[in-house]
Design a protein around this motif. Structure first.
Motif: not given
Length: 1418
Positions: A172-174, A194-199, A222-225
């Motif tokens: 969640t820290s990125g 920002g939190a890593v939403l998906s890998l 790597i998806l971030y918000p």
């Protein structure tokens, strides 16, 4: 035949794992003792729901309690929530590793095989806990995404499999951290706050042929918000391998962890979407010009200038809110990887090193003081804005997740309304929507199978509704739901679209992957197996099911379980698929007679075919066309099965065969041949020749001795049972069955063995005839197979011949009207048989077969005539009213055949068929002795003997000279010397002429014999083998007298040897043997013609090429040039020219003799009377025009020059320059061209000719040995040079003087004295001899140890002259004084007394005498 949810593994100690991960949830978790097996079985009612699929419109409203659901309840309790649904779970695509994370806790599970204390019905593959611990970079950091990424092994021993698996964890820290399988941190990096939403990782799918494009790149997404970070797969693969190696080395050495530089990446900013929940990266999209123009005009207006070059773009699909689905296109190369972090990392390293070095230099090193860690915050690079190219707008809908199919064409999106939406990734539109799936998990399963002759791929969509406890399988775009499973709630459907990282660098990867697995809260791991035919729904569903049953049938045939096979056969309902199943049985190698019988018993009643009523007219009228075709196919199979059964029984009979010498067998064969018993025995004696076994083929079969080695399947595949046309005439229960036309020879041999290689008995013959009649087999095809089988019989005795004859008789009677015809026409039945017999290369078998066929035809004609006569007599009796004597003619007719044995040889052929058979029999009989000769080889002959096959067809096609050609090839292959061959042939000619003369005039026989004996060649060795060859030649000569004549055979041998030399030009011995054979030909016309033909056909072109090449290079060409232009080696050129000289000599000699010898009158052999054919080689030689002697001699001179130049290896010689202009104009023209030699010769040509001859004489003398013994080759060369000078008109006296001087120069005084009488100009020769004596004296003065003393004895008048003489031109200057005095004596005799040379010779003589006297005194 439907979907299966099969358990593949289970998680060990699930309660302990849940207790450690989620203590607040695991308190209520109490799995049953059998929690490892969830009892996932399929309901049998699902198989009966196929017909309901064709009804559409209900797939969107199906509930868990529908008829299509499958009851798959778990024995475990169903809690309100589960540790599995609360955790973040990821699995490796190989199912060897699984990672589970909850908050800051991470567990790594590895697959193990456990065999102890586990029942057989439970899975032995267990996922056990290999590492667990807390992770994170801040106290409040939690795990938000996990990805298990296996890396491809590059080892030679395990190429294509996974080497190790990297666990990538997003927080969640990125931060993104990468761990090994043991929990060691390889590297970590912060790409965005920002939190890593998906890998997600994009690798090469298992079936890349069906992907959107052929994108070979690999990428980690790597998806971030508010951004998307992508890392190139190749660089990630290399970095992870390097980090793992460094960590392993550091752990082994006990050192600290190695610092790893950051990864290079691309970063895209999401600017057009309010909220992003998930994304996928299909990869590079195809460059479509229309889409490019369309989107450019919408975004930039119609006035914008548009470039026609379509850039390559990488597609990203995001789901969230406003818009619901967004499609982002990033141009390749617009956002280069960020390397600022890499540069900053190395800059900090360099700075720390400099500061440390400076402080140590200024203040000294402080031991034991650790450097302070830098707490500076890493720099976050800004993202490149990436707007949406297009979208699926829906303001109220929020997308939760997106899963991409392996083909990268379709994607499934879940939202907060409980819907699942199918998206076309390429076109950017929604295709389909399902409702009632809140919090659903989606996955894709791709299948590949051969369908319709080509490979096809299909994708199935799997949807798991956790609140309903339902797992469904759909055909996504337009198809229905194909399967449904009732499963435990709050489980996980884990979809792993990626495969192994690094596949694009290795070819031939064969690793099984599990793209979709289903994990329950009690630890059961299952995979979904979907049959390919479920994709074919709708009206073709039943046929698809049956086709899948056919595939199952193929695998069951290999196992051999007939009960399972019949159960599968009974399930097939479609007519077309039933036909395919029948052909599957026929084509199978594992078919048995009992299985085929069971299949026929099941299918035949279904199509109104039974034992009582095979084919009913009423039943046929009620069936359609396809059903009737299948019924007739089944009936054909039944007929062939009955035939196979009967033949198998015949082969199993082990009774002893009758004695071949039995008189009854001979009488039966005589009836069959329609010959007398004495003539029959004479025919059978033909096969007692000792060379008969050698003449047979290498593949042999024998009647009654070969066990059948053909299965029922192989037997059926020889016949055409799947005929596409119906048999309209169904009045009989037997349907015609034809043999396939494309059967290869090997298979036809095996079929012939099975059909006819059973033991002969009278009862077996009757059983065979009955079985053939009831099988419906085509008798013509069976007859041709019988002929093939007969030709391979090695020892055809009386029984084998009678066996074959009864088969011919039975098949011919079956043919009926096809065999008999009008007396003025030919039967097509027998015409085809005759064509095969005349084409057979086994004349013995063909001869016997022809006799049998003639006898069978004669018997059928007699039976037909007898039946006609009886019918006429019966009709007359009926007309007269006398009925009591109807049976009297039958009794009389039945008694005649048993008592009388007529012979066809006593008949005169009145019908066209009998005439043709007699002709074929006579032709085959003529070939018998020739075949015996060709199959006999002397025991001391070469190992590799030529294969000389002869047939009547080949003899007729190749003409009258083919027999002589075969005999010539036989003599060449026998290895007999030429002297022996000529002796055999001359002796045969003498014997033939003796017999001819005795028949004409018996009184002059003795004189003629003496004359023939005197004309024979050299005596030959009379051994047993030569006697046998002589006997065979006499037998061949009786049929082909002119083809075995000595001159004919020698001519063909010479021609064949010359042809063999042309194919292997480097072997000049072949051409030499050919010329030697030409020299043995007595008739000058034949000798002239064959020599001229060999010159014109092959030799002339070779000589022309050689002369041009030598004229170009000016010397003997090197080996490379010779092989390139002439095809022969350097050392073979001189022998070739010598052989060609002999060939031209034969032409010139025969040219002279032909003027006084009468032309030869050729007459064909009796075999060719009334037949046309191409002329023989001897006839062609006689028809050749007479050559021009002068033109032949002109070519002889050129070849002589070529031979002399190559023999002595002379340099700077242009052979064509020694030919004048008149002669050069006719070179290499036809030797029959009229031309006269002679005329004016240019001075330069005459001078060059003289120089060449002098060089030849010099080279020849130089090659003589020092002892004075003359070699035959060198002497012949000198004579050839003198003859060539005489032909050119060169003064011979000059050549003789040059020859004598060269001999004295070489110290060969004896040979020189012998040649002195040849010189006419004595004074000139004397002056030359004085010069040679002076050169010898000069050498003596130079090399002598008493030079001063000798100079004192030398006359002052010759001192200066001797000094001017050069002794270097002498080949052998060291000559005794006595021989030099003899030289001077002969010079004085040649010189006039008044000449100055005489005075010089006198002074030299006095000086040399003084030297000799001083030598004797000392």
């Amino acid at each position: 035949m439907s979907c299966i949810l099969d358990q593949v593994a289970s998680i060990s100690n699930t309660s302990e794992l849940a207790q450690w991960l989620c203590p607040h949830i695991a308190q209520n978790f109490a799995p049953s003792p059998s929690s490892s097996g969830s009892g996932l079985t399929e309901n049998a009612d699902w198989n009966e729901a196929w017909g309901d699929w064709e009804e559409g419109g209900k797939e969107d409203t199906l509930t868990a309690g529908g008829d299509s659901d499958v009851s798959m309840k778990s024995s475990s309790p169903q809690p309100e929530t589960s540790w599995l649904s609360e955790s973040v779970v990821a699995a490796s695509p190989t199912s060897e590793l699984m990672a589970v994370g909850y908050k800051n806790r991470l567990v790594i599970l590895t697959c193990r095989w456990e065999s102890a204390s586990i029942s057989d019905d439970e899975s032995k593959m267990r996922l056990v806990n290999t590492w667990r611990g807390t992770v994170g970079f801040t106290p409040s950091d939690e795990i938000s995404a996990i990805l298990c990424l296996p890396l491809l092994s590059q080892k030679q021993s395990s190429t294509g499999g996974p080497d190790w698996t990297c666990i990538i964890v997003g927080f969640t820290s990125g931060h993104v951290a990468m761990y090994t399988e043991n929990g060691l941190v390889l590297l970590s990096q912060l790409f965005e706050e920002g939190a890593v939403l998906s890998l997600k990782c994009r690798t090469l799918p298992s079936g890349s042929a069906a992907t959107l494009v052929q994108d070979m790149s690999e990428e980690l997404v790597i998806l971030y918000p508010r951004s998307i970070t992508t890392i190139d797969g190749f660089s990630l693969f290399q970095t992870l391998r390097g980090c793992r190696n460094q960590v392993a080395k550091a752990a082994a050495s006990g050192g600290e962890n190695v610092s790893v530089p950051p990864l290079g990446y691309k970063k895209w900013g999401l600017v057009d979407q309010v909220l992003v929940a998930d994304c996928v990266a299909p990869g590079v999209t195809p460059p479509l010009l229309y889409d490019h123009m369309f989107h450019t005009s919408l975004s930039k207006g119609c006035n914008h200038t548009l470039t026609l070059g379509v850039p390559a773009t990488s597609l990203l699909v995001t789901v969230g809110r406003v818009p619901f689905v967004g499609f982002l296109c990033a141009r390749e190369g617009t956002a280069p990887p960020f390397v600022a972090d890499v540069a900053l990392h190395y800059a900090n390293k360099l700075k720390d090193a400099l500061v440390s070095a400076a402080s140590g230099w200024l203040f000294g090193k402080s031991k034991g003081k650790d450097p302070e860690k830098s707490n500076h915050k890493p720099k976050i690079e800004p993202a490149t804005p990436l707007p949406c190219r297009s979208s699926v707008p829906d303001k109220r809908r929020t997308g939760l997740s997106v899963t991409l199919a392996a083909g990268r064409r379709l994607a499934a999106v879940t939202d907060d309304y409980g819907r699942v939406t199918l998206i076309d990734v390429n076109r950017g539109i929604c295709l389909r929507m399902w409702k009632g799936y809140r919090d659903a998990d989606c996955g894709w399963l791709d299948l590949e199978s051969e369908w319709g002759g080509s490979k096809r791929r299909v994708s199935f969509l799997l949807i798991y509704a956790p609140r309903r406890g339902l797992l469904e399988v759909w055909t996504p775009q337009q198809g229905p739901r194909v399967a449904a499973f009732n499963v435990p709630k709050y489980s996980k459907l884990i979809y792993t679209p990626h495969t192994l990282l690094g596949v694009n660098s290795v070819r031939g990867v064969r690793c099984k992957v599990f793209p979709v697995i289903f994990v329950t809260h009690d630890g059961t791991i299952s995979e979904v197996s979907i049959p390919f035919h479920l994709a074919l729904g709708g009206k073709t569903s039943k046929r698809a099911r049956d086709l899948h049953l056919v595939k199952t049938l193929k695998s069951q045939l290999k196992s051999g379980n007939e009960e399972e096979i019949m159960a599968t056969v009974c399930e097939i309902k479609t007519l077309g698929v039933r036909r395919q199943a029948i052909m599957t049985f026929v084509m199978s190698q594992h078919l048995t007679t009992t299985l085929l019988q069971a299949v026929l018993e099941y299918f035949l009643p279904l199509y109104n075919i039974s034992e009582e009523n095979a084919i009913s007219d009423d039943a046929i009228q009620t069936q359609d066309h396809e059903s009737r075709l299948l019924g007739q196919q089944l009936l054909r199979l039944k007929q062939l099965l009955s035939l196979y059964t009967v033949l198998t029984k015949l082969h199993s009979v082990r009774e002893a065969s009758p004695d071949p010498d039995d008189e009854t067998i001979v009488l039966d064969l005589s009836k069959l041949l329609v010959l007398s018993p004495e003539e029959t025995k004479t025919v059978l004696l033909t096969f007692q020749h000792p060379d008969f076994n050698k003449s047979s083929s290498t593949k042999k079969v024998k009647f009654s001795d070969v066990h059948p080695s053909i299965s029922i399947g192989s037997f059926l595949r020889c016949w055409d049972v799947s005929v596409g046309a119906l048999v309209k005439d169904v009045s009989t229960a037997v349907l015609p069955v034809h043999l396939k036309e494309d059967i290869n020879y090997e298979k036809k041999l095996k079929l012939g063995e099975f059909l006819y290689a059973w033991a002969w008995h009278r009862e077996s013959v009757k059983s065979f005839a009955t079985a053939i009649m009831s099988s419906g087999a085509n008798p013509e095809s069976l007859l041709h197979v019988a002929l093939v089988h007969w030709t391979l019989c090695p020892h055809p005795d009386t029984v084998a011949t009678l066996h074959f004859g009864t088969i011919l008789h039975s098949l011919s009677r079956m043919a009926g009207e096809k065999v008999l015809c009008d007396i003025s026409s030919q039967s097509p039945w027998w015409s085809a048989v005759r064509d095969k017999l005349v084409a057979s290369t086994q004349p013995f078998h063909a001869y016997i077969a022809a006799l049998l066929c003639r006898g069978v035809h004669a018997r059928l004609e007699m039976d037909s005539q007898r039946a006609l006569e009886q019918e006429i007599k019966l009709r007359k009796k009926l007309e007269s009213g006398d009925v009591s004597s109807q049976n009297e003619p039958e009794t009389e007719n039945n008694q005649n055949p048993q008592e009388n044995y007529s012979s066809l040889n006593d008949w005169e052929g009145l019908s066209m068929e009998m005439v043709e058979w007699n002709l074929v029999i006579n032709q085959l009989e003529a070939l018998l002795p020739l075949h015996l000769l060709l199959s006999h080889f002397p025991p001391n002959g070469p190992d590799r003997q030529p294969k000389l096959d002869v047939s009547v067809k080949a003899l007729l096609e190749k003409g009258r000279g083919f027999v002589g050609e075969l005999i010539a090839n036989w003599f060449i292959g026998s290895g007999l010397p030429l002297q022996t061959v000529e002796g055999l042939l001359r002796k045969h000619d003498s014997l033939r002429e003796k017999k001819a003369s005795e028949s004409q005039n018996s009184e002059d026989g003795s004189c003629q014999e003496e004359k023939d004996t005197s004309d024979m060649g050299e005596p030959m060795e009379e051994d047993d083998d030569n006697i046998e060859i002589m006997i065979l030649l006499e037998k061949v000569g009786e049929k082909f007298p002119h083809s075995v004549a000595a001159d004919t055979v020698l001519t063909n041998m010479a021609w064949e040897l010359a042809a063999a030399w042309h194919k292997a030009a480097d072997d000049t011995d072949l051409l030499s043997r050919s010329v030697a054979h030409i020299a043995r030909i007595k008739n000058s016309h034949i000798r002239h013609g064959v020599a001229l033909m060999i010159w014109e056909t092959w030799v002339c072109q070779c000589i022309q090429s050689a002369s041009s090449l030598m004229d170009k290079v000016g010397r003997l060409p090197k080996d490379r040039l010779c092989r390139r232009d002439l095809g022969i080696g350097e050392h073979s050129i001189s022998p070739l020219f010598k052989i060609v000289l002999s060939l031209l000599e034969q032409i010139m000699e025969a040219n002279v003799v032909c003027e006084v010898e009468k032309p030869l009158v050729m007459s064909p052999d009796r075999f060719w009377l009334g037949l046309e054919g191409s002329p023989s080689l001897v006839e062609l030689t006689v028809m050749q025009k007479m050559s021009c002697y002068d033109l032949v001699y002109q070519h002889y001179q050129l070849v002589m020059v070529l031979f002399l130049v190559t023999h002595h290896n002379l340099k700077s010689v242009r052979p064509l320059s020694y030919v004048d202009g008149k002669g050069r104009s006719v070179l290499f023209k036809s030797l029959t061209t009229s031309w006269t030699i002679g005329g004016y010769t240019e001075g330069t040509v005459a001078k060059s000719r003289l120089g060449l001859l002098c060089r030849v004489i010099t080279a020849a003398v130089s090659s003589l040995p020092d002892d004075g013994n003359q070699k035959q080759d060198n002497t012949a060369t000198i004579h050839q040079a003198l003859d060539l000078g005489r032909a050119w008109g060169v003064p011979l006296d000059v050549l003789h003087r040059h020859y004598i001087c060269e001999l004295y120069t070489s110290a060969l005084d004896t040979l020189a004295v012998e040649a002195l009488p040849l010189v006419n100009d004595g004074p000139l020769l004397g002056s030359q001899l004085v010069m040679i004596a002076g050169q010898r004296l000069h050498y003596l003065l130079v090399t002598s140890e008493r030079t001063a003393h000798h100079m004192a004895l030398t006359s002052p008048t010759i001192t200066d002259w001797v000094k001017s003489c050069d002794s270097g031109s002498l080949r052998c200057p060291d000559v005794p004084l006595e021989r030099t005095l003899q030289l001077l004596t002969r010079a004085l005799n040649l010189l006039p007394d008044s000449s100055q040379e005489y005075k010089m010779a006198t002074a030299l003589y006095d000086t040399m005498s003084a030297f000799l006297k001083d030598k004797s005194n000392s």
